[in-house]
Design an enzyme around this catalytic site. Sequence first.
Site: not given
Length: 363
Positions: A101, A175, A199
Amino acid sequence: MTRPYNFSAGPAAMPLEVLQQAAAEMTDWHGSGMGVMEMSHRGKEFISIYEQAEADVRELLAVPANFKILFMQGGGLAENAIVPLNLSRGETVDVVVTGSWSEKSYKEAGKYCTSHLAASGAESHFTAIPAAAQWQLSANAQYVHLCTNETIHGVEFHTLPDLKALGSDAPLVIDFSSHVLSRSVDWSRVGVAFGGAQKNIGPAGVTLVIVREDLLGHALKACPSAFNYKTVADNGSMYNTPPTYSIYMAGLTFQWLKRQGGVAAMEQQNIAKAKLLYDFLDSSSFYSNKVAHDCRSRMNVPFFLADESRNDAFLTGAKAAGLLQLKGHKSVGGMRASIYNAMPIEGVQALVNYMQAFEKTQA
């Protein structure tokens, strides 16, 4: 019938209480005669939902008053573009790459500014975090970007870096998509935090962005108005039609978290769940986790069978045992158990029990 345990990395399992409440309110929210999906985002009914959700997440994460809370769209992936459009001023930004990511973040930022690779965990195949003292931070970076929990590789920052101690005055952008609300945040070290909801917050569709006020108002001219943090903040996340139902579901999750005792209580549960699974993995020669112990994720636990020819049998048996979506990401292989807030410790124990039984049948 007993509900299976869902170990999906995202969209992920949600608390059953939340799903049941949403089902009960589907066609008539609080006697309004409307379901939430049917409401005007500017009507008093939805505004009350929005304001409660904002207040609850501010309380849960102890967000200081000088930070704005935004409910946006596009997920964490879009934020890889939205952050540099808002903060880079077209100049240099630093990115620490610790997995898939943050690697995407590094590449995407390069479309809007000079994206500088300050450090990378590639040499360890993203099983460790480069020591902060070894980061090559730029003298005039507009921000430093971290993915504080790598969903795919299972690497997590357990302590945020003190950039000032490292000689950088740049704001830290994190993030925190896959571990938001699982642990506290040291806001004294953060300028912007963002995370997709799917999530640990709720269904896909809404992105939580928490931005320090002094970082507003610096967007590039090319930044779309709907993605300009100042525009979104000035309009209370209502500049364009927000993902109303996803915000409502997030709000129900925030209320559920408060009933569990808040983030501090949830963090202790997450520590216990992760310890249960890692202790078993470390005691077995049949399974392994390759991540360095000091940065193992509490949320996403990748693991491998010593004999990977048995992977399909493992997954078939797991599904029969009511343990779903354990297959690892295609880029890494193996298995992955995502044990977010909604996963009870009983689910982790059921997984460990199955793994022990499977190992015995394969011996």
